[in-house]
Design a protein around this motif. Structure first.
Motif, PDB file in Angstrom:
ATOM      1  N   GLN A   1       0.738  -1.231  -0.007  1.00 41.87           N
ATOM      2  CA  GLN A   1      -0.113   0.074  -0.174  1.00 41.87           C
ATOM      3  C   GLN A   1       0.914   1.433   0.064  1.00 41.87           C
ATOM      4  N   GLY A   2       2.100   1.230   0.477  1.00 43.62           N
ATOM      5  CA  GLY A   2       2.722   2.477   0.738  1.00 43.62           C
ATOM      6  C   GLY A   2       3.238   2.969  -0.581  1.00 43.62           C
ATOM      7  N   ASP A   3       3.837   1.943  -1.155  1.00 44.60           N
ATOM      8  CA  ASP A   3       4.894   1.866  -2.602  1.00 44.60           C
ATOM      9  C   ASP A   3       3.358   3.062  -3.153  1.00 44.60           C
ATOM     10  N   LYS A   4       2.196   2.680  -3.334  1.00 36.48           N
ATOM     11  CA  LYS A   4       1.579   3.345  -4.134  1.00 36.48           C
ATOM     12  C   LYS A   4       0.897   5.142  -3.750  1.00 36.48           C
ATOM     13  N   SER A   5       1.531   5.541  -3.181  1.00 37.50           N
ATOM     14  CA  SER A   5       1.438   6.636  -2.185  1.00 37.50           C
ATOM     15  C   SER A   5       2.998   6.805  -1.758  1.00 37.50           C
ATOM     16  N   CYS A   6       2.587   8.261  -1.834  1.00 37.42           N
ATOM     17  CA  CYS A   6       4.020   9.310  -1.787  1.00 37.42           C
ATOM     18  C   CYS A   6       4.990   8.887  -0.107  1.00 37.42           C
ATOM     19  N   LEU A   7       4.062   8.259   0.321  1.00 33.82           N
ATOM     20  CA  LEU A   7       5.185   7.376   1.222  1.00 33.82           C
ATOM     21  C   LEU A   7       6.654   6.225   0.968  1.00 33.82           C
ATOM     22  N   GLY A   8       5.818   5.520  -0.056  1.00 37.17           N
ATOM     23  CA  GLY A   8       6.778   4.220  -0.514  1.00 37.17           C
ATOM     24  C   GLY A   8       7.893   5.112  -1.262  1.00 37.17           C
ATOM     25  N   LEU A   9       7.435   6.152  -1.970  1.00 43.24           N
ATOM     26  CA  LEU A   9       8.621   6.540  -2.428  1.00 43.24           C
ATOM     27  C   LEU A   9       9.192   7.317  -1.918  1.00 43.24           C
ATOM     28  N   LEU A  10       8.930   7.783  -0.781  1.00 48.03           N
ATOM     29  CA  LEU A  10       9.923   8.988   0.132  1.00 48.03           C
ATOM     30  C   LEU A  10      11.157   7.840   1.136  1.00 48.03           C
ATOM     31  N   LEU A  11      10.330   6.333   1.286  1.00 47.36           N
ATOM     32  CA  LEU A  11      11.007   4.733   1.922  1.00 47.36           C
ATOM     33  C   LEU A  11      12.654   4.846   0.792  1.00 47.36           C
ATOM     34  N   LYS A  12      11.666   4.870  -0.903  1.00 50.80           N
ATOM     35  CA  LYS A  12      12.639   4.727  -1.652  1.00 50.80           C
ATOM     36  C   LYS A  12      13.464   5.867  -1.902  1.00 50.80           C
ATOM     37  N   ALA A  13      13.694   6.538  -1.809  1.00 53.67           N
ATOM     38  CA  ALA A  13      14.927   7.033  -1.954  1.00 53.67           C
ATOM     39  C   ALA A  13      15.286   7.743  -0.440  1.00 53.67           C
ATOM     40  N   GLU A  14      14.282   7.383   0.419  1.00 52.12           N
ATOM     41  CA  GLU A  14      16.133   7.275   1.773  1.00 52.12           C
ATOM     42  C   GLU A  14      16.744   6.495   1.402  1.00 52.12           C
ATOM     43  N   GLY A  15      16.966   4.906   0.767  1.00 57.83           N
ATOM     44  CA  GLY A  15      17.254   4.578   0.914  1.00 57.83           C
ATOM     45  C   GLY A  15      18.215   4.331  -0.382  1.00 57.83           C
ATOM     46  N   SER A  16      18.032   5.030  -1.102  1.00 62.09           N
ATOM     47  CA  SER A  16      18.926   5.743  -2.305  1.00 62.09           C
ATOM     48  C   SER A  16      20.734   5.803  -2.154  1.00 62.09           C
ATOM     49  N   GLY A  17      20.623   6.407  -0.446  1.00 62.77           N
ATOM     50  CA  GLY A  17      22.047   6.307  -0.265  1.00 62.77           C
ATOM     51  C   GLY A  17      21.633   8.332   0.387  1.00 62.77           C
ATOM     52  N   GLU A  18      22.745   8.676   1.364  1.00 66.99           N
ATOM     53  CA  GLU A  18      22.237  10.551   1.664  1.00 66.99           C
ATOM     54  C   GLU A  18      23.015  11.389   0.525  1.00 66.99           C
ATOM     55  N   SER A  19      23.693  10.753  -0.379  1.00 66.46           N
ATOM     56  CA  SER A  19      24.324  11.817  -1.208  1.00 66.46           C
ATOM     57  C   SER A  19      23.177  12.533  -2.019  1.00 66.46           C
ATOM     58  N   ALA A  20      22.649  10.806  -3.080  1.00 64.39           N
ATOM     59  CA  ALA A  20      22.114  11.036  -3.678  1.00 64.39           C
ATOM     60  C   ALA A  20      19.931  11.264  -3.827  1.00 64.39           C
ATOM     61  N   GLY A  21      19.889  10.608  -2.303  1.00 69.48           N
ATOM     62  CA  GLY A  21      18.691  10.759  -2.057  1.00 69.48           C
ATOM     63  C   GLY A  21      18.229  11.015  -1.002  1.00 69.48           C
ATOM     64  N   LEU A  22      17.085  11.198   0.340  1.00 73.20           N
ATOM     65  CA  LEU A  22      17.140  11.903   1.022  1.00 73.20           C
ATOM     66  C   LEU A  22      17.285  10.994   2.883  1.00 73.20           C
ATOM     67  N   THR A  23      18.136  11.742   3.689  1.00 70.36           N
ATOM     68  CA  THR A  23      18.268  11.418   4.854  1.00 70.36           C
ATOM     69  C   THR A  23      17.170  11.260   5.858  1.00 70.36           C
ATOM     70  N   PRO A  24      16.946  10.180   6.992  1.00 74.38           N
ATOM     71  CA  PRO A  24      15.367   9.754   7.440  1.00 74.38           C
ATOM     72  C   PRO A  24      14.587  10.990   8.189  1.00 74.38           C
ATOM     73  N   GLN A  25      15.368  12.730   9.009  1.00 68.22           N
ATOM     74  CA  GLN A  25      14.682  13.025   8.541  1.00 68.22           C
ATOM     75  C   GLN A  25      14.490  13.805   6.963  1.00 68.22           C
ATOM     76  N   GLU A  26      14.587  13.957   6.084  1.00 65.14           N
ATOM     77  CA  GLU A  26      14.672  14.677   5.148  1.00 65.14           C
ATOM     78  C   GLU A  26      12.595  14.052   4.723  1.00 65.14           C
ATOM     79  N   VAL A  27      13.061  12.649   4.993  1.00 60.31           N
ATOM     80  CA  VAL A  27      11.569  12.008   5.012  1.00 60.31           C
ATOM     81  C   VAL A  27      10.214  12.399   5.477  1.00 60.31           C
ATOM     82  N   LEU A  28      11.099  12.683   7.150  1.00 61.99           N
ATOM     83  CA  LEU A  28      10.441  13.084   7.451  1.00 61.99           C
ATOM     84  C   LEU A  28       9.048  14.301   7.206  1.00 61.99           C
TER      85      LEU A  28
END
Length: 555
Positions: A297-324
């Motif tokens: 379910q989460g992957d169909k919303s922005c949450l899944g995409l945010l977490l995917k971006a979080e997992g891509s690494g801090e230099s290219a993606g988002l930090t856990p604080q930025e996800v929040l």
């Protein structure tokens, strides 16, 4: 050449002073000489900067302490003021601000286009706005500038493509149909009149909150089902009309004032904590589902995409604080602006029965549940009504930016300066606050013709050669400033448009809207309230409610 000489002179003076200090500890007389030299250097820099700065014109200040700041921030007449000043002083002018400072207002289309091409890089958010955004929603995409903004925006983009929004259209229809059921129940209670006076602002808030929760964060707040929540309370309080205090006005130039325990600051901090707690719970749940291979379910919303971006690494993606922080941004931005626009749409339809009828006829001729592509491409009058509401009632009234370095802004026509000369460009120094007045530009006669202040959806079908050229230089959505332009153009515009159209389609098919004091609404005036994103309000009322008379449409 003069600038290079000035810089070289400054360096020579500074090097001489350094050499003098290195020879021996400076006695009192040497300290005095040093102070004189540094003061001279500073004054030289100020003089050179003033020489390069274009002396643009503007209105006389009504007072040295506040300038026009109090008038512009605590007034609903800013559109008229900005346009009047543009006619009087030219398409780029200055407005006196706090403590004798000034803001530069851009009215010239070429100048505005230049500004947006450099937004987040040469022009950053003002220190005041940076602190307010950080306190409210953290260091997300609305806070960031430059490379940080580019990185965060790239991580969020996939959630707001047409393909992503296409799958969310059913969420908007469901919210609208829940509203239909609730309103039918209220109307049924009035057997004698077969209508009900409904606070449409409150209901549009419910629709926006539930739609944003489900579509973006995979969470149903249940506002349309009558559920109470801290989020709803604090969002409503935050958006309620309120006069802006003198301290907040002064904080525009002295942001440290925001550290004081002001009522608005406390409310802002409360908003950040409550929204942050909700978003953190949603993120934790989605992470858990992802780790255990549960529902997607989460992957169909922005949450899944945010977490995917979080997992891509801090230099290219988002930090856990930025996800929040991004989750906070998504909820707040999608809630307030869309609910305000939908409320204004119902008000305009209530005041223009012929337009309401024409829109209803188009919607009734179409199938009951249009797809995203139908809403985007096949309902032309619905599109025109929505565009006209966005033009006449832009939720964000203006944006201020601070020039990070000296800039030369080109103009589309010569500008008469304060010394009587004419120039085809304006040079502004580093640190200048530059403002683009979105709402005023959307309603300006120079951009939209003599009937610019009139709600007229038919203008979107008519050719207007007289003002089209001026508008075409602006590259925003349909040449409007409502969603901004450039690097900071509203990321969720497709989401907002789809929700707006889907909800309006359902409501206007099912109900007739009239002003609460009668069909012509001559006794009740609704205007913009005060605040960062002004909600409509009834003149003479402090509450942020908009009552309309609603009855079932009978064929």
């Amino acid at each position: 050449m003069g600038l290079l000489q000035s810089k070289q002179c400054g360096r020579d003076i500074w090097l001489t002073f350094k050499d003098l200090c290195l020879v021996s500890p400076p006695p009192g007389s040497t300290i005095l000489v040093a102070v004189v030299i540094l003061a001279s250097l500073y004054l030289l820099q100020v003089y050179r900067r003033k020489q390069r700065t274009t002396p643009i014109r503007g209105p006389q200040s009504p007072g040295w302490v506040f300038g026009f700041a109090k008038i512009l921030l605590n007034s609903t007449a800013t559109t008229e003021l900005y346009e009047r000043w543009a006619r009087e002083y030219g398409p780029v002018y200055k407005v006196p601000d706090v403590f004798g400072q000034s803001r530069v207002i851009l009215w010239d289309p070429k100048a505005i286009s230049h500004f947006f091409a450099r937004d987040t890089w040469l022009y950053n958010q003002t220190p005041f706005n940076k602190i307010v955004v950080r306190i409210t929603i953290g260091r997300g995409v609305l806070w960031a500038d430059g490379e940080s903004h580019k990185r965060q925006r790239k991580a969020l983009n996939p959630a707001f493509t047409a393909a992503a929004i296409r799958s969310l259209t059913s969420v908007f229809h469901d919210a609208a149909h829940k509203t239909v059921i609730a309103w039918d129940a209220e109307i049924e209670l009035n057997q004698r009149t077969h209508c009900a006076v409904i606070d449409v602002q409150q209901w549009m808030n419910h629709i926006s909150l539930d739609s944003a929760g489900i579509a973006l964060l995979s969470h149903d707040f249940g506002a349309l089902d009558g559920n109470d929540s801290d989020v709803a309370h604090v969002l409503n309080a935050f958006g309620s009309p309120a006069k802006i205090s003198n301290l907040i006005i002064l904080a525009q130039n002295f942001p440290s004032i925001l550290k004081l325990p002001l009522p608005r600051t406390r409310l802002t901090q409360k908003l950040r904590l409550i929204v942050g707690k909700i978003c953190q719970e949603m993120l934790s749940r989605t992470r858990q589902e992802k780790d255990t291979g549960g529902a997607e379910q989460g992957d169909k919303s922005c949450l899944g995409l945010l977490l995917k971006a979080e997992g891509s690494g801090e230099s290219a993606g988002l930090t856990p604080q930025e996800v929040l922080d991004e989750a906070r941004v998504l909820l707040l931005a999608s809630f307030e602006t869309t609910s305000v626009s939908m409320t204004w749409a119902l008000v305009e339809l209530a005041q223009n029965s012929d337009i309401q009828k024409k829109l209803r006829d188009e919607c009734l001729e179409f199938e009951p549940t249009p797809s995203y592509d139908d809403l985007t491409n096949k309902l032309s009058y619905l599109d025109a009504v929505v565009n006209e509401v966005l033009r006449l009632h832009a939720p964000v009234k203006e944006i201020p930016r601070s020039a990070m370095q000296e800039d030369v802004i080109p103009l589309s026509e010569p500008l008469r300066t304060a010394d009587g000369n004419f120039t085809e460009s304006v040079c502004i120094p580093k640190g200048t606050v530059v403002v683009v007045p979105f709402a005023a530009l959307n309603c300006s006669v120079s951009m939209w013709g003599p009937d610019a202040k009139v709600f007229k959806p038919s203008r979107w079908f008519e050719g207007d050669e007289g003002t089209l050229g001026a508008r075409e230089t602006l590259h925003g959505y349909r040449h409007l400033m409502t969603f901004g332009d450039g690097a900071r153009m509203c990321l969720g515009r497709l989401f907002a448009l789809a929700e707006f159209k889907a909800v309006l389609f359902v409501l206007v098919r099912n109900f007739v809207f009239e002003m609460a004091d009668g069909p012509d609404g001559s006794g009740m005036q609704i205007v913009d309230g005060l605040g960062t994103i002004p909600r409509p309000k009834v003149v003479g009322s402090e509450a942020g409610s908009v009552p309309l008379q609603v009855r079932r449409y009978e064929v």
